[in-house]
Design an enzyme around this catalytic site. Structure first.
Site, PDB file in Angstrom:
ATOM      1  N   GLU A  80      -1.852  18.803   7.915  1.00  0.00           N
ATOM      2  CA  GLU A  80      -1.109  17.677   7.131  1.00  0.00           C
ATOM      3  C   GLU A  80      -0.810  16.510   8.071  1.00  0.00           C
ATOM      4  O   GLU A  80      -0.717  15.523   7.478  1.00  0.00           O
ATOM      5  CB  GLU A  80       0.136  18.288   6.509  1.00  0.00           C
ATOM      6  CG  GLU A  80      -0.470  19.057   5.348  1.00  0.00           C
ATOM      7  CD  GLU A  80      -0.655  20.830   5.726  1.00  0.00           C
ATOM      8  OE1 GLU A  80      -0.557  21.071   6.892  1.00  0.00           O
ATOM      9  OE2 GLU A  80      -0.230  21.676   4.804  1.00  0.00           O
ATOM     10  N   GLN A  90       8.279  29.145   0.554  1.00  0.00           N
ATOM     11  CA  GLN A  90       7.862  27.880   1.049  1.00  0.00           C
ATOM     12  C   GLN A  90       8.674  26.581   0.454  1.00  0.00           C
ATOM     13  O   GLN A  90       8.377  25.423   0.319  1.00  0.00           O
ATOM     14  CB  GLN A  90       6.463  27.499   0.510  1.00  0.00           C
ATOM     15  CG  GLN A  90       5.539  28.274   1.311  1.00  0.00           C
ATOM     16  CD  GLN A  90       4.018  28.171   1.182  1.00  0.00           C
ATOM     17  OE1 GLN A  90       3.683  27.618   0.147  1.00  0.00           O
ATOM     18  NE2 GLN A  90       3.355  28.454   2.105  1.00  0.00           N
ATOM     19  N   LYS A 137       6.947  22.439  -8.901  1.00  0.00           N
ATOM     20  CA  LYS A 137       5.599  22.867  -9.524  1.00  0.00           C
ATOM     21  C   LYS A 137       5.725  22.830 -11.207  1.00  0.00           C
ATOM     22  O   LYS A 137       4.671  22.426 -11.635  1.00  0.00           O
ATOM     23  CB  LYS A 137       5.389  24.291  -9.016  1.00  0.00           C
ATOM     24  CG  LYS A 137       4.013  24.788  -9.494  1.00  0.00           C
ATOM     25  CD  LYS A 137       3.573  26.029  -8.597  1.00  0.00           C
ATOM     26  CE  LYS A 137       2.370  26.386  -8.928  1.00  0.00           C
ATOM     27  NZ  LYS A 137       1.777  27.697  -8.435  1.00  0.00           N
ATOM     28  N   MET A 188       0.579   8.223  31.684  1.00  0.00           N
ATOM     29  CA  MET A 188       1.767   7.454  31.618  1.00  0.00           C
ATOM     30  C   MET A 188       2.952   7.997  32.139  1.00  0.00           C
ATOM     31  O   MET A 188       3.759   7.423  33.063  1.00  0.00           O
ATOM     32  CB  MET A 188       1.894   7.029  30.312  1.00  0.00           C
ATOM     33  CG  MET A 188       2.975   5.891  29.947  1.00  0.00           C
ATOM     34  SD  MET A 188       2.668   4.288  31.086  1.00  0.00           S
ATOM     35  CE  MET A 188       1.840   3.220  29.788  1.00  0.00           C
TER      36      MET A 188
HETATM   37  C1  LIG Z   1       4.016  13.412  20.436  1.00  0.00           C
HETATM   38  C2  LIG Z   1       4.354  12.959  21.774  1.00  0.00           C
HETATM   39  N1  LIG Z   1       4.848  13.674  22.844  1.00  0.00           N
HETATM   40  C3  LIG Z   1       5.086  13.102  23.779  1.00  0.00           C
HETATM   41  C4  LIG Z   1       4.917  11.818  24.366  1.00  0.00           C
HETATM   42  C5  LIG Z   1       5.277  11.157  25.644  1.00  0.00           C
HETATM   43  N2  LIG Z   1       4.266  10.635  26.120  1.00  0.00           N
HETATM   44  C6  LIG Z   1       3.857   9.170  26.300  1.00  0.00           C
HETATM   45  S1  LIG Z   1       2.572   8.749  27.024  1.00  0.00           S
HETATM   46  C7  LIG Z   1       2.176  10.435  27.388  1.00  0.00           C
HETATM   47  C8  LIG Z   1       1.132  11.049  28.391  1.00  0.00           C
HETATM   48  C9  LIG Z   1      -0.319  10.647  27.543  1.00  0.00           C
HETATM   49  O1  LIG Z   1      -1.132  11.149  28.020  1.00  0.00           O
HETATM   50  P1  LIG Z   1      -2.757  10.890  27.836  1.00  0.00           P
HETATM   51  O2  LIG Z   1      -2.761  11.149  26.320  1.00  0.00           O
HETATM   52  O3  LIG Z   1      -3.660  11.707  28.722  1.00  0.00           O
HETATM   53  O4  LIG Z   1      -2.899   9.525  27.844  1.00  0.00           O
HETATM   54  P2  LIG Z   1      -2.817   8.593  29.453  1.00  0.00           P
HETATM   55  O5  LIG Z   1      -1.566   8.251  29.611  1.00  0.00           O
HETATM   56  O6  LIG Z   1      -3.360   9.426  30.487  1.00  0.00           O
HETATM   57  O7  LIG Z   1      -3.726   7.665  29.266  1.00  0.00           O
HETATM   58  C10 LIG Z   1       3.144  11.287  26.981  1.00  0.00           C
HETATM   59  C11 LIG Z   1       3.489  12.873  27.099  1.00  0.00           C
HETATM   60  C12 LIG Z   1       4.470  10.777  23.101  1.00  0.00           C
HETATM   61  N3  LIG Z   1       4.493   9.691  23.275  1.00  0.00           N
HETATM   62  N4  LIG Z   1       4.067  11.343  22.085  1.00  0.00           N
END
Ligand SMILES: Cc1ncc(C[n+]2csc(CCOP(=O)(O)OP(=O)(O)O)c2C)c(N)n1
Ligand SMILES: [Mg+2]
Lengths: 575, 163
Positions: free
Chosen positions: A61, A124, A173, A489
Site C-alpha cells: 500500500e 483490522q 464497510k 548520504m
Molecule cells: C525512509 C527513510 N529512512 C531513512 C532515511 C535517512 N537517509 C537519508 S539518505 C540515506 C541513504 C540513502 O542511501 P542510498 O539510497 O543508497 O542513496 P545514496 O545516498 O547512496 O546515493 C538514508 C538512510 C530516509 N531519508 N528515509
C-alpha cells in the site's frame, strides 16, 4: 435505514456504487489500490467499472500512495488511492505524509470496520482519521451514507485547491453496502475554507516598485510555481527585467536550467553562484517557496543584505522563518500575471533598471565560472557522469523520479531540468522508497514519456516489490541505480562530521540487481566501467519494458558543494 | 516572549474539530491552560476560547495554521483591554463555627454565592477575572479548601466605543 422512504426516490445505489460514480464525476480514470476485507464491496463493484476506471494493483500500500503521488505530480491531476482498513491504511501513512509535505493533491479512500464495531478493537481496526490527522490536509470518517457523495466532492475540492494536499476519506464497510439515492452535489459549502487566489493590488504595486528599484534583485522560486502552473509567467517576468533566478529542489523544472538567467539550486547542496547570490542580493522575491532549513542554512544569515518579498497561497508559510517586508498572499500564477500587468508599459523604468543591474548579473556569472559544479573521473564511474549522460541521452525531456540521498542531490545538480513536472522528488519528508512507485504513477499518467527512477542501492530496496507492478502493467520505467554499496548520504555525513566512523551505513549485502530484475521478468543491465555507461543507457532506452541499470560507481564520492547543517549558506565545502 | 494569550475560535460543529485544534498546540509542545467550548446561537457552529501561554511568534504561527484548518471559520486573539474575560470557580471550604462568618464576608466582597451548605463545608460560586479568582483562593486557603474546580476562561470582545 428507512428503506421505504428511500425506495420512493430515484437513482438508488449502494455506497460502493456511489463511490465509483462520484469518482467518475470527478474525472478519475485511474486508481491505485490493494484489496482487503473492509473494501471488498467496493472491489466487487469495481469489476463493473473496468471500462471507465483503471485499477492498478500495487504490491504494497505504500507503493499505492507514492504511485498516486507520482501520478499527481506528473499530471497535475488528483491521485487516488483505495486500500483496506487497519494495516492497509497504516501502510499508506508514509506516502500520505510525503504528499502532505510536498503539497500534492491526493484523495485516499480507506476501508473501515462497520460503524457498529468502531472503537471495539475490531479485527483490522485502526483509528485511521486519528492517525492521519496531522499528515493530511483534511480527513473524514463517513458515518452516514447520506454524507458520502458530498464528502467525496469536498475531498476533491480541498485536495486540489488552495495549497494542494492529501485528503483521506475513511469509509466503514456497512456504508459501502447500504443503499441511498445518488445525487452528486453541484456546489460546495465550506465556511472555513476560502483560499485566497488574487494577490492584494497594493502589495503587488509595492512589489513592482521594489523590483524596479532594487540594484541586486533575485528570484527564489519553489515548488509553488510548479503546482500553480506558473512557469510561463516566471520566465516572462525574469526575461522582462533580466532577473536572476535560483530554485529550490522542489522548484527545479520551473525555469529552464540552461537559461542564462538561471543559476541552479540553492541551499545545502546548492551551487556556489546561487548561494553567493542569496547572500549578496538586496532584494529577494520568494515565489511559492517556504524557507526550509535545508535551503536557508543558518537562518539569521540567509539573505542578510536583502529585503524580502514572499508570494505564497498559504499565509502560514509567510514570515514563518524570515521577516518579510512585502507579503503577497495568493496563487503564484495569478499574482505573477497581475505583477506583469502592473509592469506592462513602464518601458523606461524597465530599461534603466536593467541597465543598472548589468554589474549584478556579471557578479553572479563570475561566481558561476569561479566554482561550477565539478567532478573528476578516471577509471571508476562517477555518479555525476551517469546523471549527465542520462540528461544528454534523454535530451532533458524525460520525467525523472528520484529516491533520497546522494543520488537525489546529484540528479538535482546534473540533470538540467527544462520543464515543470519533470522532477518528482520527495523534498519535504525525504522519503527513501518514494521514487520507484512515483515513477510507476508518472508512467501511467504519461505513457508516451520516458520515465526514470534515479535510485540509490539503499533506497531502491525500500519499494522494490513494485517491480512486479511495473511488469504486470507493462510500464517501461527505467531504474538507474547509482550503486555505491553505501547509504551514501549517511556515509558522507559520517565522513565529514563523525571522523569517518561509518556506523551501519555500509550495505554489506546487496542483491545482484541484474538477476533481481530478471527474476521479476524485467531486464537487468550493468555498467562497471565509464565506457559502459552510454551503451547501457542507450540499450535501456531501446527496450520497451521495465529495466534496471546497475551502475557500479565510486563508493566514496561526495556531494559538493555542501553547507554543514546550521552553518550560513556561504560556508560551502567545495570539491 | 512568553505571555498569556486568549484565542477565540469559531469552528464548525463537527466531530474531531477539538482534536484538530488541540493537535496544533500539542504538536509544538504548547500547553493549553484552559479551554471552553460550546455551541453558539447557530446550531452548526461552536466557539472555543483557549487560554495559552508561550512565545508570541510561535503563537502567531499557530494562529495562521488554525486558520488553515478546514473546519475553522474565524480566529481572533482577545486581550484584557479590548475584551471581558471571565472565569467561574466552585470552592468547597471548611465551615466551622470560627470560619462561617469569614466565609460570608468574603462571599459578599467577591460578589459570590453559597450554593451548597453541609455541616462542615460551604461551597462557594464566584465569577470574575482570573486575578480576582486567584486572590479569592489566596484568601480562602488559610480556612482550609477541601476541593476546587474552575471553568476555563470565557471571553467576549467589548463593543467598540465610537466617540
Ligand atoms: C525512509 C527513510 N529512512 C531513512 C532515511 C535517512 N537517509 C537519508 S539518505 C540515506 C541513504 C540513502 O542511501 P542510498 O539510497 O543508497 O542513496 P545514496 O545516498 O547512496 O546515493 C538514508 C538512510 C530516509 N531519508 N528515509
Ligand atoms: Mg547508496
Amino acid at each position: 435505514m428507512n428503506h421505504n422512504h428511500n425506495s420512493s426516490k430515484k437513482n438508488l445505489m449502494t455506497g460502493s456504487k456511489i463511490i465509483l460514480e462520484s469518482l467518475i464525476k470527478e474525472g478519475v480514470d485511474t486508481i491505485f489500490g490493494y484489496p482487503g476485507g473492509a473494501v471488498l464491496n467496493i472491489y466487487d463493484e469495481l469489476l463493473n467499472y473496468n471500462a471507465q476506471i483503471k485499477h492498478i494493483l500495487v504490491r504494497h500500500e505504500q507503493g499505492a500512495a507514492h504511485a498516486a503521488d507520482g501520478y499527481a505530480r506528473a499530471s497535475g491531476k488528483v491521485g487516488v488511492v483505495l486500500v483496506t482498513s487497519g494495516p492497509g491504511a497504516t501502510n499508506t501513512i508514509t506516502g500520505i505524509a510525503t504528499a502532505n509535505m510536498d503539497s500534492v493533491p491526493m484523495v485516499i479512500l480507506t476501508g473501515q470496520v462497520p460503524t457498529n464495531l468502531i472503537g471495539n478493537d475490531a479485527f483490522q481496526e485502526a483509528d485511521t482519521v486519528g492517525i492521519t490527522r496531522p499528515c493530511t490536509k483534511h480527513n473524514y470518517l463517513v458515518k452516514d451514507i447520506k454524507d458520502l457523495a458530498r464528502t467525496i466532492k469536498e475531498a476533491f475540492y480541498i485536495a486540489s485547491t488552495g495549497r494542494p494536499g492529501p485528503v483521506l476519506i475513511d469509509i466503514p464497510k456497512d456504508i459501502t453496502s447500504s443503499v441511498y439515492e445518488f445525487d452528486y452535489p453541484e456546489n460546495i459549502e465550506l465556511r472555513g475554507y476560502n483560499p485566497t487566489y488574487f494577490g492584494h493590488h497594493i502589495q503587488i504595486s509595492k512589489l513592482a516598485a521594489e523590483i524596479l528599484k532594487a540594484k541586486k534583485p533575485l528570484l527564489y522560486a519553489g515548488g509553488g510555481v510548479i503546482s500553480s502552473n506558473a512557469a510561463g509567467e516566471l520566465l516572462e517576468l525574469a526575461e522582462l527585467l533580466d532577473l536572476p533566478v535560483t530554485s529550490t529542489l522542489m522548484g527545479l523544472g520551473c525555469f529552464p536550467a540552461e537559461h542564462p538567467l538561471f543559476f541552479g539550486m540553492l541551499g545545502m547542496h546548492g551551487t556556489y553562484a546561487a548561494n553567493m547570490a542569496i547572500s549578496n542580493a538586496d532584494f529577494i522575491v520568494a515565489i511559492g517557496a517556504r524557507f526550509d532549513d535545508r535551503v536557508t542554512g543558518k537562518v539569521e544569515e540567509f539573505g542578510k543584505n536583502a529585503k524580502f518579498a514572499h508570494i505564497d497561497i498559504d499565509p502560514s508559510s509567510i514570515g514563518k522563518n524570515v521577516k518579510i517586508e512585502i507579503p503577497v498572499v495568493g496563487d503564484v500564477k495569478s499574482v505573477l500575471s497581475s505583477l506583469l500587468e502592473v509592469l506592462n508599459g513602464r518601458n523606461e523604468e524597465i530599461s534603466s533598471a536593467k541597465y543598472e543591474r548589468l554589474g549584478w548579473l556579471e557578479e553572479i556569472n563570475g561566481w558561476k565560472y569561479e566554482h561550477p559544479l565539478l567532478y573528476h573521473m578516471k577509471d571508476i564511474i562517477k555518479p555525476q557522469y551517469v546523471i549527465e549522460k542520462i540528461y544528454e541521452l534523454t535530451g532533458g525531456e524525460a520525467v525523472i523520479a528520484t529516491e533520497v540521498g546522494q543520488s537525489q542531490m546529484w540528479t538535482a545538480q546534473f540533470y538540467k531540468f527544462k520543464n515543470p513536472r519533470t522532477l518528482l522528488t520527495s523534498g519535504g519528508l525525504g522519503t527513501m522508497g518514494f521514487g520507484f512507485p512515483a515513477a510507476i504513477g508518472a508512467q501511467i499518467a504519461q505513457p508516451d514519456k520516458t520515465v526514470f527512477d534515479i535510485a540509490g542501492d539503499g533506497s531502491i530496496q525500500m519499494n522494490i516489490q513494485e517491480l512486479a507492478t511495473a511488469v504486470q502493467y507493462n510500464l517501461p520505467v527505467k531504474i538507474a541505480i547509482i550503486n555505491n554499496n553505501f547509504l551514501g548520504m549517511i556515509r558522507q555525513w559520517q565522513e565529514l562530521f563523525y571522523h569517518k566512523r561509518y556506523s551501519f551505513s555500509e550495505m554489506n549485502v546487496n542483491p545482484d540487481f541484474v538477476k533481481l530484475a530478471e527474476a521479476y521478468g524485467a531486464v537487468g543491465l550493468r555498467a562497471k566501467d565509464p565506457d559502459d555507461v552510454v551503451p547501457v543507457i542507450e540499450k535501456a532506452l531501446s527496450i520497451k519494458k521495465p529495466v534496471i541499470m546497475d551502475f557500479v560507481v565510486d563508493r566514496e564520492e561526495g556531494v559538493y558543494p555542501m553547507v554543514a547543517p546550521g552553518a550560513p549558506i556561504t560556508g560551502m565545502l567545495l570539491v | 516572549m512568553e505571555k498569556t494569550h486568549i484565542l477565540s475560535i469559531l469552528v464548525e460543529n463537527e466531530s474531531g474539530v477539538l482534536t484538530r485544534v488541540a493537535g496544533l498546540f500539542s504538536a509544538r509542545g504548547f500547553n493549553i491552560d484552559s479551554i471552553c467550548v460550546a455551541k453558539t446561537l447557530e446550531k452548526s457552529e461552536s466557539k472555543m476560547i483557549i487560554a495559552t501561554s508561550g512565545d508570541t511568534q510561535i503563537l502567531e504561527q499557530i494562529t495562521k495554521q488554525l486558520n488553515r484548518l478546514v473546519n475553522v471559520i474565524k480566529v481572533q486573539e482577545l486581550t484584557d483591554e479590548d475584551s471581558v474575560l471571565r472565569q467561574t470557580v466552585l470552592i468547597k471550604v471548611n465551615a466551622d463555627e470560627t470560619t462561617k462568618s469569614d466565609i460570608f464576608r468574603i462571599k459578599e466582597i467577591f460578589g459570590g454565592r453559597i450554593i451548597d451548605v453541609s455541616r462542615n463545608y460551604y461551597t462557594l460560586e464566584v465569577t470574575g477575572s482570573e486575578r480576582k479568582i486567584d486572590s479569592l483562593i489566596d484568601i480562602l486557603r488559610p480556612l482550609g479548601i477541601k476541593d476546587i474546580v474552575k471553568t476555563g476562561i470565557v471571553a467576549l470582545q467589548r463593543v467598540k466605543r465610537t466617540n
